[in-house]
Each structure stands twice: as C-alpha cells, then as structure tokens.
Design a protein around this motif. Sequence first.
Motif, short mmCIF file in Angstrom:
data_model
loop_
_atom_site.label_atom_id
_atom_site.label_comp_id
_atom_site.label_asym_id
_atom_site.label_seq_id
_atom_site.Cartn_x
_atom_site.Cartn_y
_atom_site.Cartn_z
N LYS A 1 50.79 61.82 69.10
CA LYS A 1 51.91 61.85 68.14
C LYS A 1 53.19 62.29 68.86
CE LYS A 1 50.45 61.60 63.65
NZ LYS A 1 51.15 60.73 62.68
N ILE A 2 54.32 61.82 68.38
CA ILE A 2 55.58 62.19 69.03
C ILE A 2 56.64 62.63 68.03
CG2 ILE A 2 55.22 60.73 71.04
CD1 ILE A 2 57.11 58.67 69.74
N ASP A 3 57.63 63.38 68.51
CA ASP A 3 58.73 63.86 67.69
C ASP A 3 60.05 63.18 68.03
OD1 ASP A 3 57.30 66.29 66.45
OD2 ASP A 3 56.94 66.51 68.60
N GLN A 4 60.16 62.70 69.27
CA GLN A 4 61.44 62.16 69.74
C GLN A 4 61.21 61.04 70.76
OE1 GLN A 4 64.89 64.84 70.44
NE2 GLN A 4 64.81 64.18 72.57
N VAL A 5 62.18 60.11 70.80
CA VAL A 5 62.19 59.07 71.83
C VAL A 5 63.59 59.05 72.42
CG1 VAL A 5 62.09 56.57 72.24
CG2 VAL A 5 60.38 57.66 70.76
N VAL A 6 63.66 59.00 73.76
CA VAL A 6 64.96 58.85 74.43
C VAL A 6 64.94 57.56 75.23
CG1 VAL A 6 66.49 59.76 76.23
CG2 VAL A 6 65.46 61.33 74.58
N ILE A 7 65.96 56.71 74.99
CA ILE A 7 66.10 55.46 75.75
C ILE A 7 67.43 55.52 76.47
CG2 ILE A 7 66.36 52.95 75.58
CD1 ILE A 7 64.52 53.14 73.07
N GLY A 8 67.38 55.58 77.79
CA GLY A 8 68.61 55.68 78.57
C GLY A 8 68.32 56.26 79.94
N SER A 9 69.35 56.91 80.57
CA SER A 9 69.27 57.61 81.86
C SER A 9 69.57 56.69 83.04
CB SER A 9 67.92 58.30 82.10
OG SER A 9 66.97 57.38 82.61
N CYS A 10 69.66 57.33 84.24
CA CYS A 10 69.91 56.54 85.46
C CYS A 10 68.72 55.68 85.79
CB CYS A 10 70.27 57.47 86.63
SG CYS A 10 68.94 58.55 87.20
N THR A 11 67.59 55.93 85.15
CA THR A 11 66.40 55.12 85.39
C THR A 11 66.39 53.87 84.50
OG1 THR A 11 65.25 57.19 85.82
CG2 THR A 11 63.87 55.25 85.57
N ASN A 12 66.71 54.04 83.23
CA ASN A 12 66.58 52.94 82.27
C ASN A 12 67.74 52.84 81.29
OD1 ASN A 12 63.08 53.26 82.39
ND2 ASN A 12 64.12 51.31 82.69
N GLY A 13 68.97 53.00 81.76
CA GLY A 13 70.12 52.88 80.86
C GLY A 13 70.99 51.66 81.16
N ARG A 14 70.41 50.68 81.86
CA ARG A 14 71.21 49.51 82.28
C ARG A 14 71.22 48.43 81.19
NH1 ARG A 14 68.72 51.64 86.53
NH2 ARG A 14 70.23 52.67 87.88
N GLU A 15 72.05 47.42 81.44
CA GLU A 15 72.24 46.38 80.42
C GLU A 15 70.91 45.74 79.99
OE1 GLU A 15 75.39 43.55 81.23
OE2 GLU A 15 74.31 42.00 80.10
N GLU A 16 70.08 45.41 80.95
CA GLU A 16 68.80 44.77 80.60
C GLU A 16 67.93 45.70 79.75
OE1 GLU A 16 66.86 42.83 83.96
OE2 GLU A 16 64.92 43.15 82.97
N ASP A 17 67.98 47.00 80.05
CA ASP A 17 67.18 47.97 79.29
C ASP A 17 67.65 48.04 77.84
OD1 ASP A 17 65.69 48.95 81.57
OD2 ASP A 17 67.52 49.98 82.20
N ILE A 18 68.98 48.12 77.66
CA ILE A 18 69.52 48.30 76.31
C ILE A 18 69.34 47.00 75.51
CG2 ILE A 18 71.61 48.90 75.00
CD1 ILE A 18 70.30 51.23 76.67
N LYS A 19 69.47 45.86 76.22
CA LYS A 19 69.25 44.56 75.58
C LYS A 19 67.79 44.44 75.11
CE LYS A 19 69.83 39.63 76.47
NZ LYS A 19 69.02 38.70 77.25
N THR A 20 66.87 44.81 75.99
CA THR A 20 65.45 44.76 75.64
C THR A 20 65.16 45.65 74.43
OG1 THR A 20 64.84 44.37 77.94
CG2 THR A 20 63.10 45.23 76.51
N ALA A 21 65.76 46.84 74.44
CA ALA A 21 65.55 47.76 73.32
C ALA A 21 66.05 47.13 72.02
CB ALA A 21 66.27 49.09 73.58
N ALA A 22 67.22 46.49 72.07
CA ALA A 22 67.79 45.88 70.86
C ALA A 22 66.90 44.73 70.37
CB ALA A 22 69.20 45.39 71.15
N GLU A 23 66.43 43.91 71.29
CA GLU A 23 65.57 42.79 70.90
C GLU A 23 64.31 43.28 70.20
OE1 GLU A 23 67.01 39.71 74.44
OE2 GLU A 23 65.07 40.75 74.62
#
Lengths: 425, 164
Positions: free
Chosen positions: A297-319
């Motif tokens: 079970k989880i309480d929070q999700v973070v999507i971003g950072s120098c590891t995964n905050g690039r255009e392709e990452d944010i686009k994938t998240a939106a899709e």
Amino acid sequence: MGMTMTQKILADHAGLKEVRAGDLIEARLDKVLGNDVTTPPAINVFKNMGADDVFDKDRVIMVPDHFTPNKDIKSAELCKCMRCFAKEHDITNYFELGQKGMGIEHVIIPDNGLILPGDAIIGADSHTCTYGALGAFATGVGSTDLACAMVSGSTWFKVPDGIKVVLKGIPGPYVTGKDIILHLIGMIGVDGALYKSLEFTGDGVASISMDQRLTISNMAIECGAKNGIFPVDEVTLNYISVTNPSRFSKGEYKTYEADEDAYESTIEIDLAEVPLTVALPHLPSNTRAAKDVKDMKIDQVVIGSCTNGREEDIKTAAELFKGKKVADGVRCIVIPGSQRVYRKALDEGWLAVFDDAGCVISTPTCGPCLGGHMGILAEGERCVSTTNRNFVGRMGHVKSEVILSGVPVAVASAVVGRVATPDEM
Amino acid sequence: MSVKGRVFKYGNDVDTDVIIPARHLTSADPKHLAAHCMEDIDASFVSRVSAGDIMVAGSNFGCGSSREHAPIAIKESGISLVIAESFARIFYRNAINVGLAIMECPEASAAINDGDEVEADFDSGVIRDITTGETFEAKPFPEFIKRIIEAGGLVQYTKLKSEA
C-alpha cells in the motif's frame, strides 16, 4: 590492453596519448557546475583561497534547484549567496527561477545544449554522471573540488577501469531506461561498479531514446560508478543538432570509440528480459519485479526529478493518466524537470490531464527527492517515486519508505493505490 | 601521526543521507552539521562521541550524494579516523579535501568491535585493536595526502604550500 571511451576522453583532456587504469592525471575541464546546496560552500573556499575570478565565465554553471523556490530563510540565504556571486562574476550560465531554460540542473544542462560528445565535466552534485548519455565524461565531486576547478578549469582524476555493459534486444511494453538501470544495480549491488566506469554498448542501445539514456547514466552513481557513458550514435547527433545547432553544425564535438580489449569485465543484459522493476527500501539495489510486490500500500507518488523529469517522462505520465483518477488516500505530485518541459506540458494539455486525474503539479525543483520540501513523508508513510535514492530518511521521516520505479509503474501505483503495473489500470 | 580512540561501529553502505540528512543542509556551518551527524542511523552518536574516537564501517562507506557536508560533520563531531572496507569515491575524495583521515582495511573493518579501543598510525598504516590485541595493516597514504590531512584540508594545504 586498449582504452575505454572514458580513458580516451580523459587522455585527451590531460594532453596524453595514452592512460591506464590507476594513473593519476590532471585534466582540463569543459564545464564545471554546482547547485544551491554545494556552491555556497565552494564560494567560501574560493574566497578563502584569495581567488579573484573564475577561469572562464562561460564554463562555470550555477543552478538553484535543490531547495527552490526557497523553502525557508536559510535556503534563501544560500541562493542569495550563489546569485550574488554569479552576478559579480558575470556567470553566463546561471539559471534563475522562471527564466527560459531554468529547472533541475541535470535536466536543463543537456537540454540547453551545454554538453557535447567528448566533453569532460565535473559537478558538485553526485548525479552529474547524467551527461555520460551524450558520450561525454562527467562525474560528481564535492564543494572543495568545485572551488578549485572554478579557479583553474582543471582537476585531478584517478583513471578508472571500465565495465562493459552490453544491452541486447528490445525492451518489453512500458519498460523504460529506469527499469534497465534499476535492474543493473540489482544485479551488481550499490558498490558493484565502485571507482569504475560503466560503458553501455550493444545492439539494444539504438532503441533507447536520449531521455531514457539520460535516466540510465544518471543512476550510474547508485552502483558506485565514477561515470556511465553511452556511445555516440544517430540518437545523440539528432539530440545535439536540436539542443546546440550552432556547435553541432561546426562539428565542435568529438566522438570516441572504446577498444575491444579495454574492459576489466563484461555484463550482458537482454532487454526483453528486464521486468518492470522497483527498488524497495532502503537501497537502490533492493530490486524486485513490480508484479511481485503488489501487496504494498502507498500514501504518495512522486513523478519527476533529475532521473525522470524529462519531456518523455511527463508525456508518458500524461498518456497513462488520461481518463484515470488518483486513488483515494494517495497524493500524487508531478514535477516537470524544467520550465521548458512545464511549458510543453501546458501547451500539449498534459497539465490538464494531471489536474483532472487529481495530481498536484509543482514548479521544477529537486524538492522531495532529497527530503527538501514539496512532499516530505511522515512517520510510517510509503511513497512510490521516480527519483533515484531510497535510503533511510531520504524523503522525510526516518521511519518513512521510498520505493523507486519508472514512470509507468508510478502512474499505475497512483491510480491503483498500491504498487501496480500499467496493465491493472 | 597517530590517533587513538573508542570505536563506533556501523555496517555496509552507510550513505551520506544518514551521515547528515538533507534537511540540515541549509547551513554548511561545521558545528551545526556535527550536532546532527549520524542522527538517522544512530540517534545517540552525538551525545556519546568524544574527541579522538574512531568510526569503523563495512563496504561503500559514504555512498550517495556529493555533499561535502558529510565528512565535515564527521570530522567536526570529533572523529579522528574512519576505517572501512571500502569508501564510495566522492566521499573518499571529499574526506581528503576536508582533512578527515580515512583508511581502507577490510580485515580491520571485519574484526574490530563496537566500543573497542583502537589506535592507528598514519605513517606505517598499522591499526591496533588494544581491546583484543589484534593488529592490521592498511596501505599508508602517500606523503602529500598525509600533509593535506595534517594541514586540515586541501585549502589549508594549498595556502601553506603557497606561503612556503
């Protein structure tokens, strides 16, 4: 024995024909960088040394990103210290909040065309190794080394041995660069490449986009590596033709190829066999297939950072978020890694998708990744995060937990309310 | 140069986030950092440590972030030497630059117990566990690294050199 890509770049920057693993060399640097946490101590050292000016105002990069927008008075003072120094020394590449080109250092520096293949870079941030994705040598150092390099434009290195990482085949659905690097760290451990270079090669490289290569090189430090470097190919050249068309068209970059017999050891990874991977608390090497830990079970999700905050990452998240909702009881924080990615997400309607899904959207910042601000965890809370470290207390309370994943697993987990894979959404 | 003190023993992969959590990085003042040193892995460290004590750990000590605040916190807390099986490379470099003595010695790292009285000689590389009577040999630092540590770090060393 021949030389690795890394060794050839270091030899060239030291003015030597040849170097061997273990040699101590002095190398000239193309770029040196620091952030709001590491630069102020470097400025103190700089002043303490009685230095007058930096070696080259175009080659010193300063990025306020860790505790920005300033989280408290002390962090405001750190940023002010760096801002004043940048102004006084007319630092070209200082990236103020809100400016075009600002954001998280390892997202914006390649994106702004500041790194070219063959460059040698040090940064007072451990994830400086990110730029290896462009066929450059890049490694992290501390504030004293940064200060000395700001003055001299050079530093000393011990030449590392190399591990050849052969990537074969094509990854499965939703498997990203994050899964590949977590899988590798799980195989060799958090000190599996200590003091060494990881050099990626093989027919699988061609299918990996630049944004994903940047993710892979970014986490080379998490298995102790000095750097993680990719060969220069069409993907690299296409990338720099967009990010720095002027220097690209003038051919102001250099490509290096490793000799076949240069490596201390070889690791092979069949990309088709890499599962959607997570790293459980409290080490990046504590990896599992995401499908095997679905009871968490989880309480929070973070999507971003120098590891995964690039255009392709944010686009994938939106899709993946389109038409879905964040589960009750879960907070999902989306942090585009740069102002450019943020604007792209605005123009493409991705921000509206996140808003509709029930995510909170933040300005670019390292923020929660290092337990700074913008998403700190309370005692007993658990977070699935696309960041890079899940050490004890990394994102908040010493009894909180971070599970590292790629973007698809993070989105699925936010929607389902526990560790989940996209096929469950 | 030699040091002698009581041992604080830790395991493998002691990371810079537990040595000095990022929430304390808004100041680089050594006294502030020392007051929070190791608090997420050993809450009583700060109250128990005394000047000269020695830290002994397993492999990959100091892994994680590049924060120089980590070796500064350890040094300012009074620790005179860190012995480990191995060090993460940025920490290794930072430790020397800020003048924190470190020694790589897998045998000592494995055998020495928490609370033992230990002495170490930087010139010979000999580490002696006074409590158990065992001795170990680490590779001594070259002369210039010893001088950096004696001077109190790279900046002081560079200043002394330029004044000489």
